[in-house]
Design a protein around this motif. Structure first.
Motif, PDB file in Angstrom:
ATOM      1  N   GLN A 115       2.748  -0.603 -10.143  1.00  0.00           N
ATOM      2  CA  GLN A 115       2.154   0.479 -10.935  1.00  0.00           C
ATOM      3  C   GLN A 115       1.177  -0.056 -11.992  1.00  0.00           C
ATOM      4  N   SER A 116       0.300  -0.961 -11.572  1.00  0.00           N
ATOM      5  CA  SER A 116      -0.600  -1.630 -12.520  1.00  0.00           C
ATOM      6  C   SER A 116      -2.055  -1.189 -12.415  1.00  0.00           C
ATOM      7  N   VAL A 117      -2.402  -0.350 -11.428  1.00  0.00           N
ATOM      8  CA  VAL A 117      -3.796   0.075 -11.267  1.00  0.00           C
ATOM      9  C   VAL A 117      -3.867   1.592 -11.131  1.00  0.00           C
ATOM     10  N   HIS A 118      -5.024   2.131 -11.491  1.00  0.00           N
ATOM     11  CA  HIS A 118      -5.233   3.579 -11.450  1.00  0.00           C
ATOM     12  C   HIS A 118      -5.861   4.049 -10.143  1.00  0.00           C
ATOM     13  N   ALA A 119      -6.497   3.146  -9.418  1.00  0.00           N
ATOM     14  CA  ALA A 119      -7.179   3.489  -8.172  1.00  0.00           C
ATOM     15  C   ALA A 119      -7.194   2.267  -7.270  1.00  0.00           C
ATOM     16  N   ALA A 120      -7.301   2.509  -5.963  1.00  0.00           N
ATOM     17  CA  ALA A 120      -7.313   1.405  -5.002  1.00  0.00           C
ATOM     18  C   ALA A 120      -8.238   1.747  -3.841  1.00  0.00           C
ATOM     19  N   THR A 121      -8.858   0.715  -3.296  1.00  0.00           N
ATOM     20  CA  THR A 121      -9.790   0.886  -2.186  1.00  0.00           C
ATOM     21  C   THR A 121      -9.615  -0.220  -1.156  1.00  0.00           C
ATOM     22  N   ILE A 122      -9.980   0.108   0.072  1.00  0.00           N
ATOM     23  CA  ILE A 122     -10.194  -0.888   1.131  1.00  0.00           C
ATOM     24  C   ILE A 122     -11.376  -0.380   1.941  1.00  0.00           C
ATOM     25  N   ALA A 123     -12.361  -1.227   2.167  1.00  0.00           N
ATOM     26  CA  ALA A 123     -13.503  -0.845   2.983  1.00  0.00           C
ATOM     27  C   ALA A 123     -13.571  -1.735   4.216  1.00  0.00           C
ATOM     28  N   PHE A 124     -13.262  -1.151   5.358  1.00  0.00           N
ATOM     29  CA  PHE A 124     -13.383  -1.820   6.653  1.00  0.00           C
ATOM     30  C   PHE A 124     -12.554  -3.095   6.734  1.00  0.00           C
ATOM     31  N   GLY A 125     -11.355  -3.033   6.162  1.00  0.00           N
ATOM     32  CA  GLY A 125     -10.486  -4.200   6.195  1.00  0.00           C
ATOM     33  C   GLY A 125      -9.085  -3.922   6.685  1.00  0.00           C
ATOM     34  N   ILE A 126      -8.636  -2.683   6.608  1.00  0.00           N
ATOM     35  CA  ILE A 126      -7.235  -2.401   6.938  1.00  0.00           C
ATOM     36  C   ILE A 126      -6.933  -2.686   8.413  1.00  0.00           C
ATOM     37  N   ARG A 127      -7.919  -2.526   9.280  1.00  0.00           N
ATOM     38  CA  ARG A 127      -7.649  -2.774  10.703  1.00  0.00           C
ATOM     39  C   ARG A 127      -7.477  -4.265  10.991  1.00  0.00           C
ATOM     40  N   ASN A 128      -7.884  -5.130  10.046  1.00  0.00           N
ATOM     41  CA  ASN A 128      -7.742  -6.575  10.233  1.00  0.00           C
ATOM     42  C   ASN A 128      -6.394  -7.098   9.757  1.00  0.00           C
ATOM     43  N   VAL A 129      -5.594  -6.236   9.152  1.00  0.00           N
ATOM     44  CA  VAL A 129      -4.294  -6.635   8.622  1.00  0.00           C
ATOM     45  C   VAL A 129      -3.265  -6.607   9.749  1.00  0.00           C
ATOM     46  N   MET A 130      -2.464  -7.652   9.823  1.00  0.00           N
ATOM     47  CA  MET A 130      -1.491  -7.752  10.907  1.00  0.00           C
ATOM     48  C   MET A 130      -0.524  -6.568  10.914  1.00  0.00           C
ATOM     49  N   GLN A 131      -0.042  -6.175   9.737  1.00  0.00           N
ATOM     50  CA  GLN A 131       0.881  -5.041   9.619  1.00  0.00           C
ATOM     51  C   GLN A 131       0.308  -4.047   8.608  1.00  0.00           C
ATOM     52  N   PRO A 132      -0.567  -3.139   9.052  1.00  0.00           N
ATOM     53  CA  PRO A 132      -1.200  -2.212   8.116  1.00  0.00           C
ATOM     54  C   PRO A 132      -0.212  -1.324   7.379  1.00  0.00           C
ATOM     55  N   GLU A 133       0.918  -1.041   7.988  1.00  0.00           N
ATOM     56  CA  GLU A 133       1.915  -0.216   7.306  1.00  0.00           C
ATOM     57  C   GLU A 133       2.477  -0.931   6.075  1.00  0.00           C
ATOM     58  N   VAL A 134       2.588  -2.254   6.148  1.00  0.00           N
ATOM     59  CA  VAL A 134       3.042  -3.035   4.995  1.00  0.00           C
ATOM     60  C   VAL A 134       1.978  -3.007   3.900  1.00  0.00           C
ATOM     61  N   ALA A 135       0.714  -3.151   4.277  1.00  0.00           N
ATOM     62  CA  ALA A 135      -0.369  -3.104   3.309  1.00  0.00           C
ATOM     63  C   ALA A 135      -0.421  -1.743   2.610  1.00  0.00           C
ATOM     64  N   CYS A 136      -0.177  -0.679   3.347  1.00  0.00           N
ATOM     65  CA  CYS A 136      -0.186   0.660   2.749  1.00  0.00           C
ATOM     66  C   CYS A 136       0.952   0.816   1.744  1.00  0.00           C
ATOM     67  N   ARG A 137       2.109   0.260   2.058  1.00  0.00           N
ATOM     68  CA  ARG A 137       3.218   0.305   1.093  1.00  0.00           C
ATOM     69  C   ARG A 137       2.892  -0.515  -0.145  1.00  0.00           C
ATOM     70  N   GLU A 138       2.196  -1.637   0.037  1.00  0.00           N
ATOM     71  CA  GLU A 138       1.785  -2.459  -1.091  1.00  0.00           C
ATOM     72  C   GLU A 138       0.796  -1.717  -1.989  1.00  0.00           C
ATOM     73  N   LEU A 139      -0.137  -0.990  -1.396  1.00  0.00           N
ATOM     74  CA  LEU A 139      -1.079  -0.195  -2.170  1.00  0.00           C
ATOM     75  C   LEU A 139      -0.343   0.872  -2.979  1.00  0.00           C
ATOM     76  N   PHE A 140       0.621   1.513  -2.357  1.00  0.00           N
ATOM     77  CA  PHE A 140       1.415   2.528  -3.046  1.00  0.00           C
ATOM     78  C   PHE A 140       2.167   1.904  -4.220  1.00  0.00           C
ATOM     79  N   ARG A 141       2.733   0.716  -3.996  1.00  0.00           N
ATOM     80  CA  ARG A 141       3.467   0.018  -5.054  1.00  0.00           C
ATOM     81  C   ARG A 141       2.571  -0.295  -6.241  1.00  0.00           C
TER      82      ARG A 141
END
Length: 234
Positions: A115-141
């Motif tokens: 809970q340290s940021v007010h906004a988050a972005t990814i531009a054309f990178g999420i499909r390169n992540v091995m486990q995008p569902e993990v990255a999405c949980r990290e963004l939420f965190r």
């Protein structure tokens, strides 16, 4: 379709094309990549006070754009050291070194506090992540309650007219242009393969909802060749 997204392999590929990455984006998108990034940043409704996290920041185009359009401070994270070197050069050239910090890190284990940021972005990178569902949980965190998310990613147009044309272009023309400009054989063979294997549209929006985001929307751009995903941490 199965695509090898081992972090070391993907990072090495982006290291190899880092010096020509911005040129490639402009050529392959016809300059539309700049417009798409502006649309994504605008969706965050920044007020000038926010701390923004840009994941898969690459050469820092979104980080720089966000700093110019409302973010007070930006943290950019990427696992490609060479991309960050080029990004840092652009940050310094724009005299933004006091407002933009670039960090080497993994989207699946973000180097930021809860809970340290007010906004988050990814531009054309999420499909390169091995486990995008993990990255999405990290963004939420990482997001504070009320924080907004914007993700740009490629999709596949469903138009009966534009869809086949786009698929022919992505399979036949895009890799040839990419190889010619980047001088890297694998990178732009990987691009259409990774797009074809990625869960886009409503399927990816559902993944964001599963990660905890509310008010999730999937907005198609350019007939669905690109999607803007937005969401809120309530």
């Amino acid at each position: 379709m199965s695509v090898d997204k081992a972090p070391a392999k993907i990072a090495g590929m982006f290291d190899a094309i880092a010096g020509r990455y911005d040129l490639l984006n402009m050529v392959l998108s016809g300059g539309l990549d700049r417009h798409w990034r502006r649309v994504a940043i605008a969706s965050l409704k920044l007020t000038g006070k926010e701390r923004l996290l840009d994941v898969c920041t690459g050469t820092a185009d979104v980080a720089i754009g966000a700093a110019h359009h409302g973010a007070a401070r930006v943290v950019g994270v990427d696992f490609s050291g060479a991309m960050l070197v080029h990004g840092l050069q652009k940050v310094r050239k724009g005299s933004l070194g006091t407002r933009i910090q670039l960090i080497r890190g993994d989207a699946m284990n973000l180097p930021v506090a809860d809970q340290s940021v007010h906004a988050a972005t990814i531009a054309f990178g999420i499909r390169n992540v091995m486990q995008p569902e993990v990255a999405c949980r990290e963004l939420f965190r990482a997001l504070r309650p009320g924080g907004r998310l914007a993700i740009l990613e490629f999709g596949t147009p469903r138009s009966k007219v534009f869809g086949p044309v786009y698929q022919w272009y992505s399979r036949n023309i895009l890799p040839r242009i990419g190889r010619a400009v980047s001088r890297h054989d694998a990178a732009y063979t990987y691009l259409p393969e990774s797009i074809g294997a990625f869960a886009y549209g409503d399927e990816f929006a559902a993944l964001l909802a599963t990660a905890g985001f509310s008010q999730v929307e999937a907005r198609p751009l350019m007939f669905g060749a690109v999607y803007l995903y937005t969401g809120l941490r309530a």
